[in-house]
Design a protein around this motif. Structure first.
Motif, PDB file in Angstrom:
ATOM      1  N   GLU A  18      10.968  35.014  66.837  1.00 51.77           N
ATOM      2  CA  GLU A  18      12.615  36.241  67.170  1.00 51.77           C
ATOM      3  C   GLU A  18      12.380  37.256  68.628  1.00 51.77           C
ATOM      4  O   GLU A  18      12.726  36.830  69.043  1.00 51.77           O
ATOM      5  CB  GLU A  18      13.542  36.032  66.032  1.00 51.77           C
ATOM      6  N   LEU A  19      11.159  37.710  68.310  1.00 55.22           N
ATOM      7  CA  LEU A  19      11.290  38.448  69.444  1.00 55.22           C
ATOM      8  C   LEU A  19      11.070  38.333  70.396  1.00 55.22           C
ATOM      9  O   LEU A  19      11.015  38.762  71.684  1.00 55.22           O
ATOM     10  CB  LEU A  19       9.951  39.455  68.765  1.00 55.22           C
ATOM     11  N   ALA A  20      10.134  36.940  70.363  1.00 58.44           N
ATOM     12  CA  ALA A  20       9.725  36.716  71.836  1.00 58.44           C
ATOM     13  C   ALA A  20      10.853  35.662  72.401  1.00 58.44           C
ATOM     14  O   ALA A  20      10.846  36.017  73.268  1.00 58.44           O
ATOM     15  CB  ALA A  20       8.999  35.273  71.146  1.00 58.44           C
ATOM     16  N   ALA A  21      12.037  35.305  72.164  1.00 56.47           N
ATOM     17  CA  ALA A  21      13.412  35.021  72.700  1.00 56.47           C
ATOM     18  C   ALA A  21      13.357  36.190  73.334  1.00 56.47           C
ATOM     19  O   ALA A  21      13.913  36.630  74.493  1.00 56.47           O
ATOM     20  CB  ALA A  21      14.442  34.779  71.827  1.00 56.47           C
ATOM     21  N   GLY A  22      13.369  37.824  73.407  1.00 53.85           N
ATOM     22  CA  GLY A  22      14.395  38.527  73.956  1.00 53.85           C
ATOM     23  C   GLY A  22      13.331  39.151  74.736  1.00 53.85           C
ATOM     24  O   GLY A  22      13.097  39.503  76.201  1.00 53.85           O
ATOM     25  N   LEU A  23      11.516  39.652  74.516  1.00 56.96           N
ATOM     26  CA  LEU A  23      10.869  38.969  75.236  1.00 56.96           C
ATOM     27  C   LEU A  23      10.614  38.455  76.573  1.00 56.96           C
ATOM     28  O   LEU A  23      10.701  39.103  77.543  1.00 56.96           O
ATOM     29  CB  LEU A  23       9.277  38.943  74.016  1.00 56.96           C
ATOM     30  N   SER A  24      11.034  37.383  76.473  1.00 58.79           N
ATOM     31  CA  SER A  24      10.662  36.126  77.967  1.00 58.79           C
ATOM     32  C   SER A  24      12.018  36.933  78.990  1.00 58.79           C
ATOM     33  O   SER A  24      11.588  36.534  80.456  1.00 58.79           O
ATOM     34  CB  SER A  24      10.735  35.380  76.891  1.00 58.79           C
ATOM     35  N   ALA A  25      13.304  37.773  78.289  1.00 58.52           N
ATOM     36  CA  ALA A  25      13.822  37.737  78.982  1.00 58.52           C
ATOM     37  C   ALA A  25      13.920  38.855  79.457  1.00 58.52           C
ATOM     38  O   ALA A  25      14.959  40.155  81.165  1.00 58.52           O
ATOM     39  CB  ALA A  25      15.487  37.597  77.882  1.00 58.52           C
ATOM     40  N   ASN A  26      13.382  39.890  79.218  1.00 59.33           N
ATOM     41  CA  ASN A  26      12.929  41.203  79.274  1.00 59.33           C
ATOM     42  C   ASN A  26      11.637  41.380  80.416  1.00 59.33           C
ATOM     43  O   ASN A  26      10.498  41.190  79.589  1.00 59.33           O
ATOM     44  CB  ASN A  26      12.701  42.355  78.854  1.00 59.33           C
ATOM     45  N   GLY A  27      12.342  42.049  81.492  1.00 63.45           N
ATOM     46  CA  GLY A  27      11.005  42.318  82.838  1.00 63.45           C
ATOM     47  C   GLY A  27      10.972  43.928  82.681  1.00 63.45           C
ATOM     48  O   GLY A  27       9.822  44.006  83.439  1.00 63.45           O
ATOM     49  N   ALA A  28      11.572  45.204  82.174  1.00 67.48           N
ATOM     50  CA  ALA A  28      11.532  46.132  82.161  1.00 67.48           C
ATOM     51  C   ALA A  28      10.162  46.869  81.211  1.00 67.48           C
ATOM     52  O   ALA A  28       9.476  48.272  81.920  1.00 67.48           O
ATOM     53  CB  ALA A  28      12.398  47.001  81.958  1.00 67.48           C
ATOM     54  N   LEU A  29       8.924  46.234  80.377  1.00 71.84           N
ATOM     55  CA  LEU A  29       8.418  46.495  79.502  1.00 71.84           C
ATOM     56  C   LEU A  29       7.027  46.692  79.622  1.00 71.84           C
ATOM     57  O   LEU A  29       7.276  46.081  80.819  1.00 71.84           O
ATOM     58  CB  LEU A  29       8.397  45.756  78.173  1.00 71.84           C
ATOM     59  N   THR A  30       6.573  47.700  79.853  1.00 75.83           N
ATOM     60  CA  THR A  30       5.070  48.100  79.951  1.00 75.83           C
ATOM     61  C   THR A  30       4.157  47.652  78.871  1.00 75.83           C
ATOM     62  O   THR A  30       2.986  47.634  79.549  1.00 75.83           O
ATOM     63  CB  THR A  30       5.200  48.929  81.238  1.00 75.83           C
ATOM     64  N   SER A  31       4.381  48.215  77.878  1.00 81.31           N
ATOM     65  CA  SER A  31       4.022  48.429  76.832  1.00 81.31           C
ATOM     66  C   SER A  31       4.453  48.191  75.055  1.00 81.31           C
ATOM     67  O   SER A  31       5.549  48.389  75.268  1.00 81.31           O
ATOM     68  CB  SER A  31       3.812  50.094  76.526  1.00 81.31           C
TER      69      SER A  31
END
Length: 103
Positions: free
Chosen positions: A63-76
């Protein structure tokens, strides 16, 4: 006073490794453009002796992966000690594949 956006979020050790929590975090990550660091480590449910008694690491990761794929801001991103297993790790890997230079 100036209100600054949240750039770092540590919600480790809160026993939230579940599909529901993964979905909720994904919703936030899909629209967040400033969060740089996310720590969701050590979120399996444990008893008083520290033994894992609950949680769904693979479901949380999926479920978390769905948000990660759309987010380009995270660096850690810290997902340690959530028992993601191969299934969960695969979902995370697919999600961040396009953002490898950032993470």
């Amino acid at each position: 006073p100036t209100i600054r956006a949240l750039e770092k979020l540590n919600i480790s050790a809160n026993a939230i490794a579940s599909e529901e929590a993964g979905k909720d975090l994904a919703v936030v990550l899909k629209t967040n453009t400033v969060l740089k660091t996310l720590d969701v480590s050590d979120n399996m449910q444990k008893n008083l002796r520290g033994r894992i008694v609950g949680g769904n690491g693979p479901g949380f990761a999926k479920e978390l992966a769905a948000g990660l794929s759309a987010n380009g801001a995270l660096t850690s991103l810290n997902l340690a000690d959530n028992r993601l297993k191969a299934e969960g790790a695969k979902h995370i890997a697919q999600a961040i594949k396009g953002h490898v230079s950032a993470l």
